[in-house]
Write an enzyme that holds these catalytic residues in place. Sequence first.
Site, PDB file in Angstrom:
ATOM      1  N   GLU A 134      -0.093   2.807  -7.568  1.00  0.00           N
ATOM      2  CA  GLU A 134      -0.262   2.271  -6.256  1.00  0.00           C
ATOM      3  C   GLU A 134      -1.544   1.269  -6.262  1.00  0.00           C
ATOM      4  O   GLU A 134      -2.128   1.157  -7.188  1.00  0.00           O
ATOM      5  CB  GLU A 134      -0.348   3.298  -5.264  1.00  0.00           C
ATOM      6  CG  GLU A 134       0.814   4.026  -4.741  1.00  0.00           C
ATOM      7  CD  GLU A 134       1.616   2.939  -3.661  1.00  0.00           C
ATOM      8  OE1 GLU A 134       0.808   2.096  -3.575  1.00  0.00           O
ATOM      9  OE2 GLU A 134       2.692   3.274  -3.276  1.00  0.00           O
ATOM     10  N   GLY A 138       8.797  -4.703   7.350  1.00  0.00           N
ATOM     11  CA  GLY A 138       7.553  -4.021   6.480  1.00  0.00           C
ATOM     12  C   GLY A 138       8.079  -4.099   5.221  1.00  0.00           C
ATOM     13  O   GLY A 138       9.386  -4.320   4.486  1.00  0.00           O
ATOM     14  N   ARG A 192       7.465   0.651  -0.546  1.00  0.00           N
ATOM     15  CA  ARG A 192       7.805   0.697  -1.939  1.00  0.00           C
ATOM     16  C   ARG A 192       9.310   1.335  -2.063  1.00  0.00           C
ATOM     17  O   ARG A 192       9.485   2.584  -1.311  1.00  0.00           O
ATOM     18  CB  ARG A 192       6.995   1.459  -2.858  1.00  0.00           C
ATOM     19  CG  ARG A 192       6.916   2.881  -2.714  1.00  0.00           C
ATOM     20  CD  ARG A 192       5.842   3.704  -3.424  1.00  0.00           C
ATOM     21  NE  ARG A 192       6.045   4.853  -4.057  1.00  0.00           N
ATOM     22  CZ  ARG A 192       5.403   5.830  -4.326  1.00  0.00           C
ATOM     23  NH1 ARG A 192       4.009   5.592  -4.467  1.00  0.00           N
ATOM     24  NH2 ARG A 192       5.839   7.041  -4.827  1.00  0.00           N
ATOM     25  N   GLN A 243       1.732   6.369   9.078  1.00  0.00           N
ATOM     26  CA  GLN A 243       0.978   5.340   9.929  1.00  0.00           C
ATOM     27  C   GLN A 243       1.726   4.124   9.898  1.00  0.00           C
ATOM     28  O   GLN A 243       1.489   3.101  10.793  1.00  0.00           O
ATOM     29  CB  GLN A 243      -0.471   5.035   9.018  1.00  0.00           C
ATOM     30  CG  GLN A 243      -1.365   5.958   9.287  1.00  0.00           C
ATOM     31  CD  GLN A 243      -1.397   7.036   8.137  1.00  0.00           C
ATOM     32  OE1 GLN A 243      -0.579   7.174   7.499  1.00  0.00           O
ATOM     33  NE2 GLN A 243      -2.266   8.066   8.268  1.00  0.00           N
ATOM     34  N   GLU A 261       7.119  -9.561  13.489  1.00  0.00           N
ATOM     35  CA  GLU A 261       6.635 -10.229  12.393  1.00  0.00           C
ATOM     36  C   GLU A 261       7.170 -11.583  12.356  1.00  0.00           C
ATOM     37  O   GLU A 261       6.838 -12.559  11.720  1.00  0.00           O
ATOM     38  CB  GLU A 261       7.175  -9.321  11.177  1.00  0.00           C
ATOM     39  CG  GLU A 261       6.379  -8.193  10.870  1.00  0.00           C
ATOM     40  CD  GLU A 261       6.777  -7.118  11.508  1.00  0.00           C
ATOM     41  OE1 GLU A 261       7.848  -7.065  12.458  1.00  0.00           O
ATOM     42  OE2 GLU A 261       5.928  -5.876  11.757  1.00  0.00           O
ATOM     43  N   ASN A 303      11.292  -4.092  13.169  1.00  0.00           N
ATOM     44  CA  ASN A 303      10.088  -4.009  12.127  1.00  0.00           C
ATOM     45  C   ASN A 303      10.673  -4.674  10.976  1.00  0.00           C
ATOM     46  O   ASN A 303      11.672  -4.386  10.522  1.00  0.00           O
ATOM     47  CB  ASN A 303       9.610  -2.630  11.961  1.00  0.00           C
ATOM     48  CG  ASN A 303       8.567  -2.545  10.959  1.00  0.00           C
ATOM     49  OD1 ASN A 303       7.415  -3.080  11.198  1.00  0.00           O
ATOM     50  ND2 ASN A 303       8.498  -1.904   9.725  1.00  0.00           N
TER      51      ASN A 303
END
Lengths: 473, 75
Positions: free
Chosen positions: A273, A162, A165, A181, A224, A160
């Site tokens: 956020e 990703g 933060r 998630q 990715e 992965n």
Amino acid sequence: MAYQDFREFLAALEKEGQLLTVNEEVKPEPDLGASARAASNLGDKSPALLFNNIYGYHNARIAMNVIGSWPNHAMMLGMPKDTPVKEQFFEFAKRYDQFPMPVKREETAPFHENEITEDINLFDILPLFRINQGDGGYYLDKACVISRDLEDPDNFGKQNVGIYRMQVKGKDRLGIQPVPQHDIAIHLRQAEERGINLPVTIALGCEPVITTAASTPLLYDQSEYEMAGAIQGEPYRIVKSKLSDLDVPWGAEVVLEGEIIAGEREYEGPFGEFTGHYSGGRSMPIIKIKRVYHRNNPIFEHLYLGMPWTECDYMIGINTCVPLYQQLKEAYPNEIVAVNAMYTHGLIAIVSTKTRYGGFAKAVGMRALTTPHGLGYCKMVIVVDEDVDPFNLPQVMWALSTKMHPKHDAVIIPDLSVLPLDPGSNPSGITHKMILDATTPVAPETRGHYSQPLDSPLTTKEWEQKLMDLMNK
Amino acid sequence: MHTCPRCDSKKGEVMSKSPVEGAWEVYQCQTCFFTWRSCEPESITNPEKYNPAFKIDPKETETAIEVPAVPERKA
């Protein structure tokens, strides 16, 4: 067309007048966060910002708002900077269909120029700063975080990349937010169930295509890197980490290698956020950094986020729409026309569809809720007819105001999952969700007076072209 | 040790000093991990002027919910 690294993209932006270099001295706080917020406030064509005179530093360079406008997003795709948003969406969707594009492996990378293995102090290595006044500290919020599936470690697709933060919690420690998630939470769970640490590599200052792919809600086993190759139209270049089997973007400015410590949680936050609200403080996992690599005089990239729209919304706008579009098309290939899920990462989604029979649009809405991304987002799904452009909000408002009957077309489904950062969720992570059917009723659902839709006068299209030609003379 | 503007504990340690001598220092609280720079406005650096809505009791750092929760070890 691929950009080899972050610097090449900045150079392309500069050539097109989409990079503003700020030579005057700025304070780390509040100037850097404030300037990026201001850039977003000035509209959707703002330039990227490059600061090279930061108070207290000799030669630090900080880039912000790199993909924070539609022209910059178009240039990420290698398209002309004035490409309309809807065209960027369909071009992105076309390239998404080219997935997977095999990667290109390299032995060395520019970031190998400098290696730090002892006495690591991230506060000295990176020009860190606070972006919003309520933030609990300094964050890395646009870095690619790479990890592997421990049960299937040789599966390249399950590796992965990703964007999560990370709060700088010590000289060689980061806090990380792996939302349940998201894919890295699966890897972390595997590691913690075994009681072992999870190796991670963090790449800062990457060219924007991998950043886009890393923030796209791909399926779990979709790579990715292979998606980045599809988007840029040529193989994506990667290089191995030194301490693990993890693959890293070749063009990164700075690379941190380390591991998430199994079983440890520590106070983190709050952080402003993308929801336009602070997250509050929670106990979250810790990454111990063991090695640092960086280019000579690296450029530190940071992303401002706050109440939409900010750079974050451009970064996760179209790349949120396209997977939803593709997954809905898998279910209804002849009906789905377009998806706009650009608002707060898809907490609201607008789907344009043909309708086969009465009730069909509501089924489309239900399907959107059950897509992988919909499980954590899609709090409200608005379904509109095929002739309504979901990217044209006045048209969507027209559809809602004239096609939707609250008695028949507002459907609420109780207690579904949503990302815990949704400030309205209660308990955190649970919310009712809503489908608003703003399509024209079709048989056997015959209600309302919809038999006389108003279409444009016969030569309107010709007149559009004629007027544009006259205006451009 | 410096007083944390956010949780008032006296566990602020120096993390970094500006490369240009004397411009600023960065401190981090070892209780709540709040991080601040000496040259920030008083609304950040002064415990009495720090935004009350963001002040925390040091005990909160021990009771905050875990995200994600630590799973049970499997044999």
